[in-house]
Design a protein around this motif. Structure first.
Motif, PDB file in Angstrom:
ATOM      1  N   THR A 170       0.840  -1.188   0.000  1.00 55.27           N
ATOM      2  CA  THR A 170       0.000   0.000   0.000  1.00 55.27           C
ATOM      3  C   THR A 170       0.879   1.243   0.000  1.00 55.27           C
ATOM      4  N   ALA A 171       0.375   2.320  -0.581  1.00 53.23           N
ATOM      5  CA  ALA A 171       1.114   3.584  -0.614  1.00 53.23           C
ATOM      6  C   ALA A 171       1.048   4.241   0.755  1.00 53.23           C
ATOM      7  N   ILE A 172       2.201   4.695   1.253  1.00 55.75           N
ATOM      8  CA  ILE A 172       2.267   5.355   2.559  1.00 55.75           C
ATOM      9  C   ILE A 172       2.799   6.777   2.459  1.00 55.75           C
ATOM     10  N   GLY A 173       3.275   7.184   1.290  1.00 49.27           N
ATOM     11  CA  GLY A 173       3.780   8.536   1.091  1.00 49.27           C
ATOM     12  C   GLY A 173       3.738   8.911  -0.380  1.00 49.27           C
ATOM     13  N   TYR A 174       3.549  10.211  -0.654  1.00 43.61           N
ATOM     14  CA  TYR A 174       3.422  10.669  -2.039  1.00 43.61           C
ATOM     15  C   TYR A 174       3.797  12.139  -2.106  1.00 43.61           C
ATOM     16  N   PHE A 175       4.472  12.536  -3.185  1.00 43.99           N
ATOM     17  CA  PHE A 175       4.696  13.972  -3.410  1.00 43.99           C
ATOM     18  C   PHE A 175       4.572  14.296  -4.888  1.00 43.99           C
ATOM     19  N   ASN A 176       4.111  15.516  -5.132  1.00 45.72           N
ATOM     20  CA  ASN A 176       3.979  16.086  -6.467  1.00 45.72           C
ATOM     21  C   ASN A 176       4.760  17.390  -6.449  1.00 45.72           C
ATOM     22  N   LEU A 177       5.868  17.429  -7.170  1.00 47.09           N
ATOM     23  CA  LEU A 177       6.809  18.551  -7.110  1.00 47.09           C
ATOM     24  C   LEU A 177       6.846  19.272  -8.448  1.00 47.09           C
ATOM     25  N   LYS A 178       6.529  20.593  -8.416  1.00 46.09           N
ATOM     26  CA  LYS A 178       6.617  21.421  -9.620  1.00 46.09           C
ATOM     27  C   LYS A 178       7.871  22.277  -9.513  1.00 46.09           C
ATOM     28  N   LEU A 179       8.803  22.073 -10.433  1.00 46.57           N
ATOM     29  CA  LEU A 179      10.114  22.729 -10.410  1.00 46.57           C
ATOM     30  C   LEU A 179      10.143  23.852 -11.442  1.00 46.57           C
ATOM     31  N   ASP A 180      10.594  25.023 -11.026  1.00 40.30           N
ATOM     32  CA  ASP A 180      10.654  26.189 -11.905  1.00 40.30           C
ATOM     33  C   ASP A 180      12.041  26.301 -12.520  1.00 40.30           C
ATOM     34  N   ARG A 181      12.084  26.375 -13.867  1.00 37.07           N
ATOM     35  CA  ARG A 181      13.368  26.436 -14.565  1.00 37.07           C
ATOM     36  C   ARG A 181      13.869  27.853 -14.760  1.00 37.07           C
ATOM     37  N   THR A 182      13.025  28.868 -14.509  1.00 37.29           N
ATOM     38  CA  THR A 182      13.416  30.251 -14.764  1.00 37.29           C
ATOM     39  C   THR A 182      14.115  30.894 -13.573  1.00 37.29           C
ATOM     40  N   GLY A 183      13.919  30.371 -12.371  1.00 37.74           N
ATOM     41  CA  GLY A 183      14.481  31.001 -11.184  1.00 37.74           C
ATOM     42  C   GLY A 183      13.704  32.206 -10.712  1.00 37.74           C
ATOM     43  N   GLN A 184      12.505  32.439 -11.268  1.00 36.95           N
ATOM     44  CA  GLN A 184      11.698  33.595 -10.889  1.00 36.95           C
ATOM     45  C   GLN A 184      10.551  33.233  -9.945  1.00 36.95           C
ATOM     46  N   GLN A 185      10.154  31.972  -9.921  1.00 37.85           N
ATOM     47  CA  GLN A 185       9.062  31.519  -9.072  1.00 37.85           C
ATOM     48  C   GLN A 185       9.562  30.400  -8.158  1.00 37.85           C
ATOM     49  N   PRO A 186       8.991  30.260  -6.960  1.00 40.10           N
ATOM     50  CA  PRO A 186       9.426  29.172  -6.072  1.00 40.10           C
ATOM     51  C   PRO A 186       8.976  27.815  -6.587  1.00 40.10           C
ATOM     52  N   HIS A 187       9.702  26.789  -6.193  1.00 38.48           N
ATOM     53  CA  HIS A 187       9.247  25.432  -6.445  1.00 38.48           C
ATOM     54  C   HIS A 187       8.057  25.155  -5.529  1.00 38.48           C
ATOM     55  N   VAL A 188       7.121  24.350  -6.006  1.00 39.17           N
ATOM     56  CA  VAL A 188       5.887  24.085  -5.247  1.00 39.17           C
ATOM     57  C   VAL A 188       5.732  22.582  -5.085  1.00 39.17           C
ATOM     58  N   ALA A 189       5.441  22.148  -3.856  1.00 39.28           N
ATOM     59  CA  ALA A 189       5.305  20.723  -3.562  1.00 39.28           C
ATOM     60  C   ALA A 189       3.965  20.445  -2.911  1.00 39.28           C
ATOM     61  N   LYS A 190       3.355  19.322  -3.282  1.00 36.45           N
ATOM     62  CA  LYS A 190       2.191  18.770  -2.598  1.00 36.45           C
ATOM     63  C   LYS A 190       2.629  17.449  -1.966  1.00 36.45           C
ATOM     64  N   LEU A 191       2.457  17.346  -0.668  1.00 33.53           N
ATOM     65  CA  LEU A 191       2.990  16.214   0.084  1.00 33.53           C
ATOM     66  C   LEU A 191       1.867  15.528   0.841  1.00 33.53           C
ATOM     67  N   THR A 192       1.808  14.193   0.739  1.00 33.57           N
ATOM     68  CA  THR A 192       0.816  13.398   1.464  1.00 33.57           C
ATOM     69  C   THR A 192       1.533  12.246   2.147  1.00 33.57           C
ATOM     70  N   VAL A 193       1.332  12.131   3.463  1.00 33.41           N
ATOM     71  CA  VAL A 193       1.958  11.068   4.250  1.00 33.41           C
ATOM     72  C   VAL A 193       0.888  10.438   5.129  1.00 33.41           C
ATOM     73  N   HIS A 194       0.885   9.117   5.188  1.00 31.21           N
ATOM     74  CA  HIS A 194      -0.074   8.418   6.039  1.00 31.21           C
ATOM     75  C   HIS A 194       0.203   8.750   7.504  1.00 31.21           C
ATOM     76  N   PRO A 195      -0.842   8.986   8.323  1.00 29.39           N
ATOM     77  CA  PRO A 195      -0.606   9.372   9.722  1.00 29.39           C
ATOM     78  C   PRO A 195       0.213   8.369  10.525  1.00 29.39           C
ATOM     79  N   ALA A 196       0.240   7.102  10.117  1.00 27.43           N
ATOM     80  CA  ALA A 196       1.005   6.097  10.850  1.00 27.43           C
ATOM     81  C   ALA A 196       2.465   6.028  10.410  1.00 27.43           C
ATOM     82  N   TYR A 197       2.857   6.811   9.416  1.00 26.20           N
ATOM     83  CA  TYR A 197       4.232   6.749   8.886  1.00 26.20           C
ATOM     84  C   TYR A 197       4.823   8.157   8.820  1.00 26.20           C
ATOM     85  N   THR A 198       4.712   8.916   9.899  1.00 28.75           N
ATOM     86  CA  THR A 198       5.219  10.285   9.901  1.00 28.75           C
ATOM     87  C   THR A 198       6.740  10.346   9.851  1.00 28.75           C
TER      88      THR A 198
END
Length: 420
Positions: free
Chosen positions: A258-286
């Protein structure tokens, strides 16, 4: 002799009627005014999150034609430009942007709503909200976010039936912290890139990592985590236009698969905007937080140094504690609010509905319940196989004293006296 009644003067002008407020979808010619209204309302609020609202609207103006074409058939970007405006005497007085939150479109989100300062406190914001709720009837639930310090907006949303659901905190991690994190080798032997085969596992992880109240409002299913070929192609085109790159990975539990952790990472190649991450972790696997953060920090090192932006909710205290220890900066706190369809049902009722219902209920025959006498219960009938810890079959802590139940009676004492 009385004077005859004065005849109305045909040259006199009749009193002018109040101008009508027109609510309609935005057009290409409205986008300049839309940009000014949104920028005036959100420039200061979004500055902490490094969100350039003017840049977003300019991009919509640039790609207005293709976006209108995409709105004609089902796809991920069909409602990317769903903007309605409030027009009064030819001038745009208010703007609202909405979009579906899930694949089934049972939940919709209010992305932006703003009114020009000179037209505030005139009910335009409420009219825009109700206009969209009546226009998109497929929505059973509406959600939105509001800054916790924006008391005026909170009052507007509460007035229109929105209730608090959760508190969201936005964080920013400096490039120096990311560089230090990248030195750590993450212990993630079961980390794999995400494909459509992982959709059900990620769906289970998503539903298991949030409270039931939030899960019911989000109303996601497996299709929310699958990507069709058309959606993949459109997403790649969006990355090319915005000069970004997206990385999705998930961690599996080796024994249960079963999946216990997941991330979706948007990386900026221009250096003008921050990188943005969506992170999901199961409460039993902190314990996965430092490992996944180290993995994302390593991925950012191949791009211009920029901060990493991510969010946490008040039902994820372990994440907030970890980010504080890491040195992340708390840039904004918002309140997630939701509005159920039942508010819409109550608003749709006619004024005489409650009076008519009360009149009908008064005419219904009401029968008084006839009390019945219970004879002495057979011994052991109260026993239950799950109550075997107490000799009588009941937990001693659940037996109330006679003073609270009333004085106990002997069945024989209630028998009628013998005839004398």
């Amino acid at each position: 002799m009385d004077n005859p009644a004065e005849k109305p003067n045909p040259d006199s002008k009749a009193p002018k009627e109040a101008p009508e407020l027109i609510l309609r979808p935005a057009q290409l010619g409205d986008l300049e005014a839309v940009e000014e209204i949104l920028a005036q309302a959100f420039d200061e609020e979004y500055s902490g999150r490094s969100v350039d609202i003017r840049r977003q609207v300019r991009r919509l103006r640039q790609w207005y034609g293709p976006l209108k074409t995409l709105s004609l058939f089902p796809n991920r970007f069909q409602h990317m430009f769903t903007v309605h405006v409030a027009e009064l005497e030819g001038k745009i007085q208010g703007v609202i942007q909405v979009s579906p939150f899930n694949h089934s479109r049972s939940t919709w989100r209010v992305d932006h709503i703003a009114v020009v300062p000179s037209a505030r406190r005139q009910g335009i914001g409420s009219k825009l909200l109700r206009h969209c709720m009546e226009h998109f009837r497929e929505a059973r639930t509406w959600i939105l976010e509001v800054n916790i310090h924006n008391k005026g907006a909170m009052a507007l949303y509460r007035h229109n039936g929105f209730q608090p659901l959760a508190q969201i905190t936005y964080w920013s991690i400096r490039p120096e912290i990311l560089a230090a994190l990248s030195q750590h080798e993450p212990m993630l032997p079961n980390l794999v890139p995400v494909t459509n085969r992982d959709a059900y596992a990620i769906y289970q992880l998503d539903t298991g990592s949030m409270p039931a109240t939030v899960r019911q409002v989000y109303d996601r299913d497996v299709s929310d985590f699958r990507t069709s070929p058309l959606d993949w192609l459109l997403d790649q085109a969006k990355c090319v236009i915005s000069q970004t790159e997206r990385v999705e990975m998930c961690v599996y539990e080796p024994e249960r698969k079963t999946a216990i952790g997941y991330f979706n990472l948007k990386l900026d190649r221009t250096g003008q905007q921050p990188h943005v991450a969506k992170l999901t972790v199961h409460p039993a696997y902190t314990w996965l937080y430092p490992e996944l953060m180290a993995k994302m920090a390593r991925l950012t090192q191949a791009y211009p140094p920029q901060a990493l932006a991510l969010a946490s909710t008040d039902y994820q205290p372990e994440r907030e504690e970890f980010l504080l220890k890491l040195g992340a900066r708390d840039v904004e706190r918002t309140l997630l609010m939701s509005r159920s369809v039942w508010h819409k049902v109550r608003e749709a009722r006619s004024p005489w509905y409650s009076e008519y219902l009360a009149l009908v209920l008064q005419k219904l025959p009401v029968k008084q319940p006839v009390p019945e006498r219970f004879e002495g219960l057979a011994e052991g009938c109260l026993e239950h196989p799950f109550h075997s810890l107490h000799p009588t079959g009941l937990d001693s802590h659940s037996v109330r004293p006679e003073s609270s139940l009333g004085q106990a009676r002997d069945p024989q004492s209630e028998a009628p006296p013998p005839p004398g």
